[in-house]
Write an enzyme that holds these catalytic residues in place. Structure first.
Site, PDB file in Angstrom:
ATOM      1  N   ASP A  49      28.574 -56.339  55.484  1.00 57.49           N
ATOM      2  CA  ASP A  49      27.803 -55.352  54.926  1.00 57.49           C
ATOM      3  C   ASP A  49      27.821 -54.716  53.445  1.00 57.49           C
ATOM      4  O   ASP A  49      27.308 -53.899  53.042  1.00 57.49           O
ATOM      5  CB  ASP A  49      27.381 -53.385  56.168  1.00 57.49           C
ATOM      6  N   HIS A 252      33.656 -79.681  42.055  1.00 55.23           N
ATOM      7  CA  HIS A 252      33.304 -78.397  41.899  1.00 55.23           C
ATOM      8  C   HIS A 252      34.080 -77.107  42.365  1.00 55.23           C
ATOM      9  O   HIS A 252      34.228 -76.777  42.874  1.00 55.23           O
ATOM     10  CB  HIS A 252      31.845 -77.750  42.914  1.00 55.23           C
ATOM     11  N   ASP A 269      34.574 -75.750  32.923  1.00 54.67           N
ATOM     12  CA  ASP A 269      33.351 -75.588  32.823  1.00 54.67           C
ATOM     13  C   ASP A 269      32.616 -74.084  32.796  1.00 54.67           C
ATOM     14  O   ASP A 269      33.042 -73.833  33.564  1.00 54.67           O
ATOM     15  CB  ASP A 269      32.947 -76.662  33.941  1.00 54.67           C
ATOM     16  N   ASP A 280      26.026 -73.736  29.911  1.00 55.42           N
ATOM     17  CA  ASP A 280      26.778 -74.887  30.917  1.00 55.42           C
ATOM     18  C   ASP A 280      27.094 -75.636  29.224  1.00 55.42           C
ATOM     19  O   ASP A 280      26.525 -76.738  28.804  1.00 55.42           O
ATOM     20  CB  ASP A 280      25.511 -75.416  31.045  1.00 55.42           C
ATOM     21  N   HIS A 359      28.627 -89.088  38.911  1.00 57.80           N
ATOM     22  CA  HIS A 359      27.559 -88.041  38.252  1.00 57.80           C
ATOM     23  C   HIS A 359      26.744 -88.627  37.805  1.00 57.80           C
ATOM     24  O   HIS A 359      27.161 -89.366  36.677  1.00 57.80           O
ATOM     25  CB  HIS A 359      28.103 -86.302  38.377  1.00 57.80           C
ATOM     26  N   HIS A 363      21.008 -82.810  32.818  1.00 52.05           N
ATOM     27  CA  HIS A 363      19.598 -81.998  33.488  1.00 52.05           C
ATOM     28  C   HIS A 363      19.508 -81.282  32.632  1.00 52.05           C
ATOM     29  O   HIS A 363      20.261 -80.763  31.640  1.00 52.05           O
ATOM     30  CB  HIS A 363      20.713 -81.582  34.868  1.00 52.05           C
ATOM     31  N   HIS A 370      20.969 -75.805  36.421  1.00 47.68           N
ATOM     32  CA  HIS A 370      20.041 -77.233  37.107  1.00 47.68           C
ATOM     33  C   HIS A 370      18.609 -76.776  36.554  1.00 47.68           C
ATOM     34  O   HIS A 370      17.963 -76.570  37.878  1.00 47.68           O
ATOM     35  CB  HIS A 370      20.635 -78.117  38.191  1.00 47.68           C
ATOM     36  N   GLU A 393      26.509 -84.373  29.560  1.00 44.14           N
ATOM     37  CA  GLU A 393      28.226 -84.423  29.688  1.00 44.14           C
ATOM     38  C   GLU A 393      28.428 -85.432  30.196  1.00 44.14           C
ATOM     39  O   GLU A 393      29.247 -85.794  31.752  1.00 44.14           O
ATOM     40  CB  GLU A 393      28.034 -82.884  30.622  1.00 44.14           C
ATOM     41  N   TYR A 397      36.916 -89.523  35.279  1.00 39.13           N
ATOM     42  CA  TYR A 397      37.938 -89.107  36.747  1.00 39.13           C
ATOM     43  C   TYR A 397      38.966 -89.678  36.894  1.00 39.13           C
ATOM     44  O   TYR A 397      38.894 -91.248  37.635  1.00 39.13           O
ATOM     45  CB  TYR A 397      37.249 -88.256  37.309  1.00 39.13           C
ATOM     46  N   ARG A 415      35.473 -83.864  31.056  1.00 42.82           N
ATOM     47  CA  ARG A 415      34.195 -83.795  30.745  1.00 42.82           C
ATOM     48  C   ARG A 415      34.021 -82.811  29.628  1.00 42.82           C
ATOM     49  O   ARG A 415      35.053 -81.801  29.058  1.00 42.82           O
ATOM     50  CB  ARG A 415      33.735 -83.703  32.260  1.00 42.82           C
ATOM     51  N   GLU A 417      30.689 -81.171  27.943  1.00 42.77           N
ATOM     52  CA  GLU A 417      29.832 -80.783  28.304  1.00 42.77           C
ATOM     53  C   GLU A 417      28.657 -80.343  27.236  1.00 42.77           C
ATOM     54  O   GLU A 417      29.598 -79.536  26.535  1.00 42.77           O
ATOM     55  CB  GLU A 417      29.479 -80.664  29.136  1.00 42.77           C
TER      56      GLU A 417
HETATM   57  N1  GLY Z   1      28.423 -76.877  35.823  1.00 44.41           N
HETATM   58  C1  GLY Z   1      27.437 -77.189  36.385  1.00 44.41           C
HETATM   59  C2  GLY Z   1      27.027 -78.245  36.034  1.00 44.41           C
HETATM   60  O1  GLY Z   1      27.890 -79.245  34.767  1.00 44.41           O
HETATM   61  O2  GLY Z   1      26.191 -78.716  35.707  1.00 44.41           O
HETATM   62 MN    MN Z   2      25.956 -79.174  32.894  1.00 48.03          MN
HETATM   63 MN    MN Z   3      28.923 -77.343  33.333  1.00 45.76          MN
END
Ligand code: GLY
Ligand code: MN
Ligand code: MN
Length: 451
Positions: A49, A252, A269, A280, A359, A363, A370, A393, A397, A415, A417
């Protein structure tokens, strides 16, 4: 309908001119024959709850600036009332438990609604409000309660056909409608987004200055999110990723609970959310303050891809081109490291890079991490235009068990970004406040141990 009854003690207008001009733009886009029905979002159960802190629906907040669970917007361009809000009624007892409500009066005086009603009146009022409207825009992808209320209103109007009432015959998805407005950041959106990215950068800087072996990923998460809240953000705009060692190869990863080990890299990130706009940013750096030569070489490949991708983020180009530019540099780097074989074109065409880069590179960024807006127009990638904000980004890896990789690179995830505004004169890197050059990072890593 409520008229202007001044019962609130706080009559400070919360409705900004930006939300009013957004409603006007959307109204002009859908025209007089249509209406827009949008849910403000509901509380989400966390467990049993208890609930998550409320975060309004991005489209709804974009048009109203209102963050209260359960609210509903109805926009009817060219009709009276044009902008109607349905909100939770004032209820002193309920407000003691779950917080203040604006009530219908607040919806009018503080949020600029032409009319406002308690939420419980939605079903009974909707048929009259939709009488004569030809089409209704609403989100198809969620809000089943609102769908049911709308269908009931349509059925009601159908039954009253003979009395001259006319029901909408066309339902349209609101997501594309709002997305095509949100993708071009207006002045207010850009101001908020810039600040969200600045706060995100401050969080990253604090983490870079604070990192050292012996801490945990959870310490870094706490440092970052402390800065976010301290600087006025509501918190992270998505689950903060703090991945040391081979945790960085989990895209993730959000557990953020492993110790930080000397000699390993840390991938962070994180983005701060301010008034429903989020940054981001990703940075990757050595936990003990210095890259090993092997780590630095790998890092330089990703950095070169990031910088080339940003140069490609210009009017007329598109995110497939950004991805392509980055991919070529990453593929060449993988060839130099003998992780893949063949010519660079072959590596790209046959996707031999996929075990190391799985990936996309960009985006849209805005209210959602996103963000909304079509990625293709017709079947072609959307040409970049001024006012669009996107991420660049690229990453590499290296799986921890990759027999082809030198032992010193196994389990490394890198990465980098950045958040980039497309402008006529060229890309503007909104996240430029966080260093990414090796020397700049090494100069400040661990320089300010907060913990
Ligand atoms: N943090 C999510 C992305 O980089 O798309
Ligand atoms: Mn991103
Ligand atoms: Mn990101």
């Amino acid at each position: 309908m409520l008229t202007h009854v001044l019962t609130l003690t706080d009559t400070t207008p919360s409705a900004s001119s930006s939300t009013a001009s957004r409603r006007q733009r959307i109204g002009a886009r859908i025209g007089d024959g249509a209406a827009l029905l949008l849910p403000g979002g509901a509380l989400q159960t966390r467990s049993n709850d208890t609930e998550q802190r409320f975060r309004p629906d991005s489209d709804f907040f974009y048009l109203t600036g209102l963050a209260e669970p359960g609210a509903v917007l109805l926009l009817r361009p060219g009709r009276e009332p044009e902008f109607t809000l349905f909100v939770q009624p004032r209820d002193p007892k309920a407000e003691i438990w779950s917080g203040r409500r604006i009530g219908p009066e607040g919806a009018i005086h503080r949020y600029g609604a032409d009319a406002a009603h308690p939420l419980g009146e939605l079903a009974e009022r909707l048929p009259a409000l939709l009488d004569g409207v030809e089409s209704v825009y609403l989100p198809f992808h969620h809000a089943p309660d609102l769908h049911l209320a709308l269908l009931a209103a349509l059925a009601h109007l159908h039954r009253r056909d003979r009395l001259g009432e006319q029901r909408p015959e066309c339902l349209r998805d609101a997501r594309a409608l709002l997305g095509e407005d949100r993708i071009f950041k207006d002045a207010a959106a850009l101001t908020t987004l810039r600040r969200a990215v600045e706060i995100s950068a401050e969080g990253h800087l604090a983490a870079i200055r604070g990192v050292r072996p012996g801490l945990s990923e959870r310490d870094i998460e706490a440092i970052i999110e402390h800065r976010f809240r301290r600087l006025g953000a509501s918190g992270p705009g998505y689950g903060t990723i703090v991945g040391g060692g081979d945790n960085a190869t989990i895209l993730h990863y959000v557990a953020n609970d492993a110790p930080l080990i000397a000699g390993q890299l840390l991938l962070v990130d994180a983005g701060a959310e301010l008034d429903c706009f989020t940054g981001d940013i990703t940075r990757t750096y050595p936990i003990s303050g210095r890259f090993s030569p092997e780590q630095r070489d790998l890092y330089q490949i990703v950095l070169a891809a990031n910088e080339a991708g940003i140069r490609e983020a210009r009017v007329g180009s598109d995110i497939d081109a950004i991805h392509g530019v980055c991919l070529r540099i990453l593929a060449e780097g993988l060839l130099d490291l003998h992780l893949v074989e063949g010519g660079v074109d072959e590596v790209i065409e046959q996707q031999r890079y996929l075990p190391y880069y799985m990936h996309r590179t960009s985006h849209w960024l805005g209210a959602d991490v996103h963000d909304a807006g079509h990625y293709t127009l017709g079947r072609r990638p959307r040409p970049l235009q001024p006012g669009i904000v996107l991420t660049v980004e690229p990453a590499l890896y290296i799986p921890a068990d990759d027999p082809r990789a030198p032992p010193g690179l196994r389990g490394c995830g890198i990465r980098i970004e950045d958040d980039v505004l497309i402008r006529a004169e060229g890309p503007e890197v909104l996240s430029a406040g966080v260093p990414k050059a090796v020397a700049e990072l090494e100069a400040i890593l661990g320089s300010d141990p907060l913990l």
